[in-house]
Design a protein around this motif. Structure first.
Motif, PDB file in Angstrom:
ATOM      1  N   SER B   2       0.621  -1.274  -0.005  1.00 35.53           N
ATOM      2  CA  SER B   2       0.008   0.062   0.039  1.00 35.53           C
ATOM      3  C   SER B   2       0.821   1.285  -0.054  1.00 35.53           C
ATOM      4  N   ILE B   3       1.971   1.189   0.709  1.00 33.65           N
ATOM      5  CA  ILE B   3       2.779   2.329   0.540  1.00 33.65           C
ATOM      6  C   ILE B   3       3.410   2.563  -0.888  1.00 33.65           C
ATOM      7  N   LEU B   4       4.048   1.425  -1.510  1.00 34.09           N
ATOM      8  CA  LEU B   4       4.451   1.809  -2.858  1.00 34.09           C
ATOM      9  C   LEU B   4       3.149   2.126  -3.676  1.00 34.09           C
ATOM     10  N   ARG B   5       2.173   1.519  -3.467  1.00 35.06           N
ATOM     11  CA  ARG B   5       0.962   2.053  -4.189  1.00 35.06           C
ATOM     12  C   ARG B   5       0.552   3.770  -3.946  1.00 35.06           C
TER      13      ARG B   5
END
Lengths: 259, 262
Positions: B2-5
């Motif tokens: 989710s952080i990468l997204r």
């Protein structure tokens, strides 16, 4: 003549209008109704060329405004007067400068001539020119602001088409009656085609003889008051039924008592 | 994931904003040329932006100059180099302090005002009303502000420079006990082409940054009064950070290009 042909319009990826088609003849008065957020105001923005549809055509006097360049759109807009929601008066300019805005910007008329026309127009929309001409819009009541906006639109281009976006929203009953009378006067005296957008159903009945109901971006109804009253379309009934009990005056007489 | 997204989304949004800002800036530049010219609006903006920012620039200049001179005089005294105060102050103020302080002050005061004004006009449909009356809002609203900033930011910078050097002079005389002749001889010695060129190039570039960002943020603001508030904050932050970043690169690039004139 204004014609919308199979209009599809989305804001970013959110669909607003789907396959919307209707036609407004010269000198015809039409009210577009529908719940808030149903895409009514977008229709006016499309007619004015402020937005372009993703699909379909907006034809004004034979020209598709959505396919034109900005410079050509300006010529088409000269035929159209627009009264925005809340009036959209330029708040740093006086009432006189607002009403004479188009003439000041686009013509070489003398200041005296413009002042004369502004005062005459203020009289036409039912305002005392001497009293309001030097005031700022914020010093006027909501109803007066709306009338100044109508005067500004009329004086700008001597329009053949007038668009009204929620002309009575936020006004008290007296101011509402004044604005509605003015719209009717415009239609009768100047034979201007008018398209008014509103979610105030009671006011809609006083403005036109033809009604279009937009529901979730689609044309759910297009016809006369009698046809609207007898319409069995679920979407139209869902929209109208909650208002029936609150109708008074003209709306009650025309929509409830006559039934 | 989710952080990468989130990072991916942020980068996409950033690239999209940058692209829109770029094309908006090109439109503003193109609108600079060709009729109509809104002379009255431009003169009005010159008064509001130029004269209105004068007190801010004067106060900033005098206190920044004095503060900087005070700090330096103590350090220079330790090395017995107090006489160089005028020389250092002239370089620091003309090349860096003056342009940056003026840029930041104008960004804070003017960019906020421009964004809020245009945002409020947009929110109340005044921009659409202008278009409906056949007026190009970029030409009518943005161009007079751009033109004004291009003229006024360099002028305000020169005033800020002069006031800061005068402020530093007071410290030099009364605190560092440098003679008046020594101070002014040193200052004059460093007011050379290279330093003045950098000192005037920077505010010229900053004026475009302030105008482009503040107008863009105003014209693209959405979401009512809250949206205008957000756009105004973003406008000031974005303009200030961009000024600081661009300042570094101008110093770096121009310094290497005109080293012989410094």
């Amino acid at each position: 003549m204004i014609e919308l042909r199979n209009i599809d319009f989305s804001y970013e990826s959110k669909p607003v209008l789907r396959n919307v088609s209707f036609r407004v003849e010269p000198s015809e008065a039409v009210v577009v109704m529908g719940p808030s957020g149903s895409g009514k105001s977008t229709i006016l923005r499309l007619i004015l060329g402020l937005e372009n549809p993703q699909q379909g055509q907006v034809i004004i006097d034979g020209q598709d405004i959505s396919a034109l360049k900005e410079k050509t759109k300006r010529d088409i807009r000269k035929k159209i007067g627009m009264v925005f929601q809340e009036g959209a008066l330029f708040d740093s300019l006086t009432v006189g400068e607002n009403v004479g805005y188009y003439l000041l910007e686009h013509t070489k008329l003398s200041f005296e001539e413009i002042s004369r026309r502004v005062c005459r127009m203020l009289g036409f929309v039912g305002l005392d020119a001497d009293e309001v001409v030097d005031k700022l819009p914020e010093q006027l009541s909501g109803g007066m602001r709306r009338r100044v906006a109508i005067g500004r639109a009329l004086l700008s281009t001597d329009p053949k088409i007038m668009l009204f976006d929620e002309p009575t929203t936020g006004l008290d009953p007296q101011a509402t009656d004044n604005v509605l009378d003015l719209i009717k006067k415009l239609h009768q005296e100047k034979s201007i085609s008018t398209i008014a957008v509103t979610h105030q159903i009671a006011d809609a009945f006083a403005m036109a003889e033809r009604f279009i109901v937009i529901y979730e971006g689609e044309v759910a109804f297009d016809g006369s008051l009698v046809e609207l009253r007898d319409c069995q379309d679920d979407r139209v009934r869902t929209f109208l039924d909650p208002f029936r009990a609150s109708f008074t005056g003209v709306a009650r007489k025309r929509f409830v008592d006559d039934m | 994931m989710s952080i990468l997204r989130a990072i991916n989304n942020w980068l996409k949004h950033f690239a999209y904003e940058l692209q829109r800002l770029f094309f908006f800036s090109l439109r503003m530049l193109a609108a600079l040329f060709g009729r109509p010219f809104y002379v009255t609006e431009t003169l009005e903006q010159m008064y509001l932006i130029g004269v209105g920012s004068l007190y801010l620039v004067v106060l900033t200049g005098v206190f920044a100059g004095q503060g900087f001179a005070l700090a330096l005089s103590v350090e220079l005294s330790d090395f017995g180099a107090r006489t160089y105060l005028g020389r250092i102050m002239a370089i620091a103020i003309v090349r860096e302090l003056g342009p940056i302080l003026t840029g930041l002050m104008v960004a804070a005061r003017v960019a906020a005002g421009i964004t809020a004004e245009i945002g409020a006009m947009k929110g109340s449909n005044q921009i659409d009303a202008m278009i409906a009356f056949g007026i190009d809002p970029i030409k009518k609203i943005a161009v007079p502000r751009l033109f004004t900033l291009v003229i006024m930011v360099p002028v305000l910078t020169i005033i800020c420079d002069a006031i800061a050097i005068l402020g530093a002079y007071l410290v030099a005389i009364f605190v560092a006990h440098v003679t008046s002749t020594m101070y002014w001889t040193n200052v004059r010695g460093r007011l050379i082409f290279g330093n003045i060129f950098i000192g005037l190039l920077k505010p010229f570039v900053f004026s475009f940054i302030i105008a482009f960002i503040s107008c863009y943020k105003g014209f693209t603001s959405e979401g009512g009064t809250k949206g205008v508030g957000r756009a105004t904050t973003n406008s000031v932050v974005m303009a200030s950070i961009t000024i600081l970043i661009v300042n570094f690169f101008i110093t770096k690039v121009v310094f290497s290009l005109i080293k012989g004139y410094l």
